[in-house]
Design a protein around this motif. Sequence first.
Motif, PDB file in Angstrom:
ATOM      1  N   PRO A  10       0.796  -1.229   0.000  1.00 50.99           N
ATOM      2  CA  PRO A  10       0.000   0.000   0.000  1.00 50.99           C
ATOM      3  C   PRO A  10       0.832   1.284   0.000  1.00 50.99           C
ATOM      4  O   PRO A  10       0.422   2.283  -0.592  1.00 50.99           O
ATOM      5  CB  PRO A  10      -0.855  -0.125   1.266  1.00 50.99           C
ATOM      6  CG  PRO A  10      -0.235  -1.210   2.069  1.00 50.99           C
ATOM      7  CD  PRO A  10       0.433  -2.116   1.100  1.00 50.99           C
ATOM      8  N   ALA A  11       2.005   1.251   0.631  1.00 51.01           N
ATOM      9  CA  ALA A  11       2.817   2.469   0.705  1.00 51.01           C
ATOM     10  C   ALA A  11       3.419   2.846  -0.637  1.00 51.01           C
ATOM     11  O   ALA A  11       3.750   4.009  -0.877  1.00 51.01           O
ATOM     12  CB  ALA A  11       3.930   2.290   1.734  1.00 51.01           C
ATOM     13  N   GLN A  12       3.532   1.873  -1.540  1.00 54.37           N
ATOM     14  CA  GLN A  12       4.239   2.101  -2.792  1.00 54.37           C
ATOM     15  C   GLN A  12       3.363   2.653  -3.905  1.00 54.37           C
ATOM     16  O   GLN A  12       3.885   3.166  -4.896  1.00 54.37           O
ATOM     17  CB  GLN A  12       4.866   0.780  -3.265  1.00 54.37           C
ATOM     18  CG  GLN A  12       5.873   0.189  -2.297  1.00 54.37           C
ATOM     19  CD  GLN A  12       6.307  -1.201  -2.718  1.00 54.37           C
ATOM     20  OE1 GLN A  12       5.659  -1.850  -3.543  1.00 54.37           O
ATOM     21  NE2 GLN A  12       7.414  -1.665  -2.149  1.00 54.37           N
ATOM     22  N   LEU A  13       2.073   2.530  -3.767  1.00 59.98           N
ATOM     23  CA  LEU A  13       1.181   2.849  -4.884  1.00 59.98           C
ATOM     24  C   LEU A  13       0.945   4.354  -5.009  1.00 59.98           C
ATOM     25  O   LEU A  13       0.497   5.004  -4.058  1.00 59.98           O
ATOM     26  CB  LEU A  13      -0.157   2.123  -4.714  1.00 59.98           C
ATOM     27  CG  LEU A  13      -0.910   1.837  -6.017  1.00 59.98           C
ATOM     28  CD1 LEU A  13      -0.104   0.897  -6.909  1.00 59.98           C
ATOM     29  CD2 LEU A  13      -2.263   1.235  -5.725  1.00 59.98           C
ATOM     30  N   LEU A  66       3.284   7.503   2.816  1.00 56.51           N
ATOM     31  CA  LEU A  66       2.593   6.944   1.659  1.00 56.51           C
ATOM     32  C   LEU A  66       2.898   7.721   0.387  1.00 56.51           C
ATOM     33  O   LEU A  66       3.096   8.940   0.425  1.00 56.51           O
ATOM     34  CB  LEU A  66       1.075   6.934   1.884  1.00 56.51           C
ATOM     35  CG  LEU A  66       0.547   6.135   3.071  1.00 56.51           C
ATOM     36  CD1 LEU A  66      -0.976   6.223   3.113  1.00 56.51           C
ATOM     37  CD2 LEU A  66       0.989   4.683   3.009  1.00 56.51           C
ATOM     38  N   ALA A  67       2.888   7.002  -0.727  1.00 54.07           N
ATOM     39  CA  ALA A  67       3.016   7.668  -2.023  1.00 54.07           C
ATOM     40  C   ALA A  67       1.681   8.263  -2.461  1.00 54.07           C
ATOM     41  O   ALA A  67       1.641   9.127  -3.334  1.00 54.07           O
ATOM     42  CB  ALA A  67       3.511   6.670  -3.066  1.00 54.07           C
ATOM     43  N   ALA A  68       0.583   7.813  -1.849  1.00 55.88           N
ATOM     44  CA  ALA A  68      -0.746   8.327  -2.187  1.00 55.88           C
ATOM     45  C   ALA A  68      -0.926   9.755  -1.692  1.00 55.88           C
ATOM     46  O   ALA A  68      -0.391  10.146  -0.652  1.00 55.88           O
ATOM     47  CB  ALA A  68      -1.822   7.421  -1.580  1.00 55.88           C
ATOM     48  N   ARG A  69      -1.716  10.522  -2.428  1.00 55.25           N
ATOM     49  CA  ARG A  69      -1.972  11.917  -2.046  1.00 55.25           C
ATOM     50  C   ARG A  69      -2.962  12.022  -0.894  1.00 55.25           C
ATOM     51  O   ARG A  69      -2.964  12.998  -0.151  1.00 55.25           O
ATOM     52  CB  ARG A  69      -2.509  12.698  -3.255  1.00 55.25           C
ATOM     53  CG  ARG A  69      -1.505  12.869  -4.380  1.00 55.25           C
ATOM     54  CD  ARG A  69      -2.181  13.429  -5.625  1.00 55.25           C
ATOM     55  NE  ARG A  69      -2.791  14.716  -5.365  1.00 55.25           N
ATOM     56  CZ  ARG A  69      -2.162  15.893  -5.449  1.00 55.25           C
ATOM     57  NH1 ARG A  69      -0.870  15.922  -5.773  1.00 55.25           N
ATOM     58  NH2 ARG A  69      -2.795  17.034  -5.218  1.00 55.25           N
TER      59      ARG A  69
END
Length: 492
Positions: A10-13, A66-69
């Motif tokens: 999840p952290a990479q997406l 996280l890479a997510a915004r």
Amino acid sequence: MDYTVSSKQPAQLKVDCLVVTLNKGAETLPAALPEETRALISDCVKDGDFKGSKHQTLLLQRPAGLAARRLLLVGTGSDAPLNVVAFLQLAASVAKGVASTGAKSAAWWLGNIEVKEQDGAGVLREAARAVADAGYRYDIYRGDAAPAPALKRFTFLSELPAAQAKKAVAAGTAIAAGMALAKDLGNCPPNVCHPDYLVEQAKALAAAYPALKLKTLSEKQAEKLGMGAFCSVARGSERDGQIMIFEYQGGKGDPVALVGKGITFDTGGISLKPGASMDEMKYDMCGAASVFGTVKAVCELGLPINLVAVVVAAENMPDGRASRPGDIVRTLSGQTVEILNTDAEGRLVLCDALTYVQQKYEPSAVVDIATLTGACVIALGAHAQAVYANDAELAQALLVAGDECGDRGWPMPLWDDYQEQLDSPFADMANIGGPKAGSITAACFLSRFTKEVSWAHLDIAGTAWVSGGKQKGATGRPVPMLTRYLMNLAGQ
């Protein structure tokens, strides 16, 4: 909408919005999340901003680690595995929460979700189905329709092997597509959705899938064949009745048959209904709509089975040619029926269709689907459709399929004790059995036309649509149950 799967952590997406569900209390945080993300969530829990209560949501911008915004937290409201129905409701909340943001891409991490009696593929399939279904809208007649959500891509994060995960998501979205077609037909206004319109939609569906063929019977053709019960209903309208027969060939052996009631508007005929809520009688064709939707789902899935699906469509109107209480009609089976109430018309169109499909196709099993009786709504409400059958194995297969996908049914009695309520002094039977056990006697009526075949009847009067207010609309049920039943037959 583009639905995809990914095995990334999840952290990479890199997406606009990552969804993580947390149990009641939100005390146990997923180890798959980075330490700084867990610390952020812990602070929100300590501050009372998030408790993991049922369908509670909390949106965090630029989440640490996280890479997510965005990070969208959604509560399950439980500290135990969810049943399928609760999981479907959770998925709808996830979809609604994402849609309320400006995210163009989203991902849902499913690694910490347990659903009773579902393996990883089942969880993924039902998640995809529920998320896709939650995006359904019917606003083509509204001038003030809300703008479409910004979301264009939804990704499910799963540790399943890629091919298995992709197949599960494809199955879920195929069933949702079938449900959407059923909803579109059910919600369509009756001045547009009449028997000829259904024929047009049937032709379009058949044109879209090479494995699907379509035959049609006009009211005149049906009359020549001897379908006196169907024609007694259809002749009361200025619009001719129509019968559509889909043939899907994907396997070997005798086909399974589906038969759907398609009364595109039901005034009750001469036995006129009360005016209140009569607008909802456009939904009296939801059995037919579910057949359309199931056929679409089967074609999308490419199931290795043979299927014949019959839609029998008519308007029940009270003009000078309409049937009267006291009329006697001869059915395609040769049996005669005394019409005591013209508002018990669904069983009249169905009985001829049931006879026709047996004579022409010799199916291994027949399932009819109909918004047949108000008595069923009183008995079971909106949660389960009634399941009647002359074959215990078929009934069980349908009930299991419903349980697996959260589109549940409930077994009902079909005892000979009820048959005498249909006695008539002038014909082989009456079309109603009096005020007692109305849903059961309606099923008993249909059973008289299915004695030589494995047969089940689904009374969906309580499940096919939601009544009243802003939430009014077709549900798309029982497309999930029917499709899951056929998938099980196909070993999928």
